[in-house]
Design a protein around this motif. Structure first.
Motif, PDB file in Angstrom:
ATOM      1  N   LEU A  93     -20.266 -10.599  32.150  1.00  0.00           N
ATOM      2  CA  LEU A  93     -21.247 -10.147  31.171  1.00  0.00           C
ATOM      3  C   LEU A  93     -20.556  -9.260  30.147  1.00  0.00           C
ATOM      4  O   LEU A  93     -19.886  -8.292  30.502  1.00  0.00           O
ATOM      5  N   LEU A  94     -20.710  -9.593  28.857  1.00  0.00           N
ATOM      6  CA  LEU A  94     -20.125  -8.789  27.790  1.00  0.00           C
ATOM      7  C   LEU A  94     -21.156  -7.904  27.099  1.00  0.00           C
ATOM      8  O   LEU A  94     -20.851  -6.790  26.704  1.00  0.00           O
ATOM      9  N   GLU A  95     -22.385  -8.427  26.923  1.00  0.00           N
ATOM     10  CA  GLU A  95     -23.423  -7.654  26.231  1.00  0.00           C
ATOM     11  C   GLU A  95     -24.790  -8.217  26.582  1.00  0.00           C
ATOM     12  O   GLU A  95     -25.002  -9.425  26.528  1.00  0.00           O
ATOM     13  N   ASP A  96     -25.724  -7.317  26.946  1.00  0.00           N
ATOM     14  CA  ASP A  96     -27.086  -7.779  27.245  1.00  0.00           C
ATOM     15  C   ASP A  96     -28.155  -6.984  26.506  1.00  0.00           C
ATOM     16  O   ASP A  96     -29.338  -7.262  26.625  1.00  0.00           O
ATOM     17  N   TRP A  97     -27.765  -5.995  25.710  1.00  0.00           N
ATOM     18  CA  TRP A  97     -28.695  -5.196  24.921  1.00  0.00           C
ATOM     19  C   TRP A  97     -29.844  -4.654  25.769  1.00  0.00           C
ATOM     20  O   TRP A  97     -30.963  -4.521  25.290  1.00  0.00           O
ATOM     21  N   GLU A  98     -29.557  -4.383  27.032  1.00  0.00           N
ATOM     22  CA  GLU A  98     -30.544  -3.837  27.975  1.00  0.00           C
ATOM     23  C   GLU A  98     -31.839  -4.658  27.984  1.00  0.00           C
ATOM     24  O   GLU A  98     -32.937  -4.119  28.100  1.00  0.00           O
ATOM     25  N   GLY A  99     -31.681  -5.976  27.845  1.00  0.00           N
ATOM     26  CA  GLY A  99     -32.826  -6.883  27.921  1.00  0.00           C
ATOM     27  C   GLY A  99     -33.703  -6.912  26.684  1.00  0.00           C
ATOM     28  O   GLY A  99     -34.782  -7.503  26.709  1.00  0.00           O
ATOM     29  N   GLN A 100     -33.261  -6.321  25.576  1.00  0.00           N
ATOM     30  CA  GLN A 100     -34.081  -6.237  24.365  1.00  0.00           C
ATOM     31  C   GLN A 100     -33.914  -7.420  23.421  1.00  0.00           C
ATOM     32  O   GLN A 100     -34.647  -7.529  22.449  1.00  0.00           O
ATOM     33  N   TRP A 103     -31.065 -13.216  23.907  1.00  0.00           N
ATOM     34  CA  TRP A 103     -29.805 -13.819  24.313  1.00  0.00           C
ATOM     35  C   TRP A 103     -28.908 -12.767  24.940  1.00  0.00           C
ATOM     36  O   TRP A 103     -29.117 -11.573  24.763  1.00  0.00           O
ATOM     37  N   ARG A 104     -27.920 -13.259  25.691  1.00  0.00           N
ATOM     38  CA  ARG A 104     -26.923 -12.396  26.324  1.00  0.00           C
ATOM     39  C   ARG A 104     -25.554 -13.040  26.161  1.00  0.00           C
ATOM     40  O   ARG A 104     -25.439 -14.261  26.198  1.00  0.00           O
ATOM     41  N   VAL A 105     -24.542 -12.212  26.003  1.00  0.00           N
ATOM     42  CA  VAL A 105     -23.191 -12.704  25.749  1.00  0.00           C
ATOM     43  C   VAL A 105     -22.341 -12.543  27.007  1.00  0.00           C
ATOM     44  O   VAL A 105     -22.360 -11.483  27.649  1.00  0.00           O
ATOM     45  N   PHE A 106     -21.606 -13.598  27.316  1.00  0.00           N
ATOM     46  CA  PHE A 106     -20.727 -13.633  28.482  1.00  0.00           C
ATOM     47  C   PHE A 106     -19.359 -14.140  28.059  1.00  0.00           C
ATOM     48  O   PHE A 106     -19.200 -14.714  26.982  1.00  0.00           O
ATOM     49  N   ALA A 107     -18.384 -13.962  28.916  1.00  0.00           N
ATOM     50  CA  ALA A 107     -17.079 -14.613  28.770  1.00  0.00           C
ATOM     51  C   ALA A 107     -16.928 -15.583  29.930  1.00  0.00           C
ATOM     52  O   ALA A 107     -17.316 -15.268  31.061  1.00  0.00           O
ATOM     53  N   ASP A 108     -16.386 -16.752  29.622  1.00  0.00           N
ATOM     54  CA  ASP A 108     -16.096 -17.693  30.700  1.00  0.00           C
ATOM     55  C   ASP A 108     -14.880 -17.189  31.466  1.00  0.00           C
ATOM     56  O   ASP A 108     -14.271 -16.179  31.082  1.00  0.00           O
ATOM     57  N   PRO A 113     -16.008 -16.516  24.718  1.00  0.00           N
ATOM     58  CA  PRO A 113     -17.390 -16.054  24.700  1.00  0.00           C
ATOM     59  C   PRO A 113     -18.386 -17.212  24.673  1.00  0.00           C
ATOM     60  O   PRO A 113     -18.099 -18.267  24.110  1.00  0.00           O
ATOM     61  N   PHE A 114     -19.526 -17.002  25.310  1.00  0.00           N
ATOM     62  CA  PHE A 114     -20.656 -17.920  25.200  1.00  0.00           C
ATOM     63  C   PHE A 114     -21.917 -17.114  25.390  1.00  0.00           C
ATOM     64  O   PHE A 114     -21.882 -16.000  25.921  1.00  0.00           O
ATOM     65  N   CYS A 115     -23.026 -17.661  24.906  1.00  0.00           N
ATOM     66  CA  CYS A 115     -24.305 -16.955  25.005  1.00  0.00           C
ATOM     67  C   CYS A 115     -25.286 -17.769  25.808  1.00  0.00           C
ATOM     68  O   CYS A 115     -25.332 -18.994  25.694  1.00  0.00           O
ATOM     69  N   LEU A 116     -26.086 -17.095  26.610  1.00  0.00           N
ATOM     70  CA  LEU A 116     -27.281 -17.677  27.200  1.00  0.00           C
ATOM     71  C   LEU A 116     -28.432 -17.240  26.310  1.00  0.00           C
ATOM     72  O   LEU A 116     -28.585 -16.043  26.025  1.00  0.00           O
ATOM     73  N   CYS A 117     -29.219 -18.215  25.837  1.00  0.00           N
ATOM     74  CA  CYS A 117     -30.312 -17.956  24.886  1.00  0.00           C
ATOM     75  C   CYS A 117     -31.614 -18.477  25.454  1.00  0.00           C
ATOM     76  O   CYS A 117     -31.689 -19.626  25.913  1.00  0.00           O
ATOM     77  N   ALA A 118     -32.647 -17.644  25.398  1.00  0.00           N
ATOM     78  CA  ALA A 118     -33.976 -18.074  25.872  1.00  0.00           C
ATOM     79  C   ALA A 118     -34.501 -19.190  24.979  1.00  0.00           C
ATOM     80  O   ALA A 118     -34.395 -19.135  23.763  1.00  0.00           O
ATOM     81  N   CYS A 119     -35.018 -20.220  25.620  1.00  0.00           N
ATOM     82  CA  CYS A 119     -35.611 -21.319  24.842  1.00  0.00           C
ATOM     83  C   CYS A 119     -36.915 -21.756  25.470  1.00  0.00           C
ATOM     84  O   CYS A 119     -37.285 -21.329  26.533  1.00  0.00           O
TER      85      CYS A 119
END
Length: 119
Positions: A93-100, A103-108, A113-119
């Motif tokens: 996990l690189l950044e999650d903005w405390e759930g605000q 999307w959230r940023v991760f490193a493989d 980097p890649f992001c998980l984005c709500a859809c």
């Protein structure tokens, strides 16, 4: 399967101009709200996105001295569950903005980097 490929994003100094270039190259419709993020939407299977970066430096080919400056967005229906799954696979996990954010940023495992984005 945790999610679906949502977009491939390229860092750049002018998202609108780069999107217009790729629209001429591969077709599609440029969706630009005048912000820092522009999308090229078409029937090519995924969205190509362009993200403004301050002090952008172009990658050097074939040099390994400069980063390639792109990332993948993965659409998921449950961010928390998907986060648990990708962390178990070895992501960081690189950044999650405390759930605000939606999307959230991760490193493989290799650091890309890649992001998980709500859809």
């Amino acid at each position: 399967m945790i999610g679906t490929l949502q977009t491939y994003a390229l860092d750049c100094p002018d998202p609108g101009a780069l999107a217009a270039f790729y629209a001429e190259l591969v077709g599609g419709k440029v969706e630009d709200d005048g912000g820092e993020w522009v999308e090229l939407v078409g029937d090519f299977g995924t969205t190509l996105s362009f993200q403004r970066v301050a002090d952008y430096r172009a990658p050097q080919w074939p040099s390994q001295d400069g980063p390639q400056q792109g990332h993948i967005d993965i659409g998921v229906t449950d961010l928390d569950a998907a986060q648990t799954q990708v962390l178990a696979l070895g992501a960081t996990l690189l950044e999650d903005w405390e759930g605000q954010k939606s999307w959230r940023v991760f490193a493989d495992p290799a650091g890309h980097p890649f992001c998980l984005c709500a859809c």
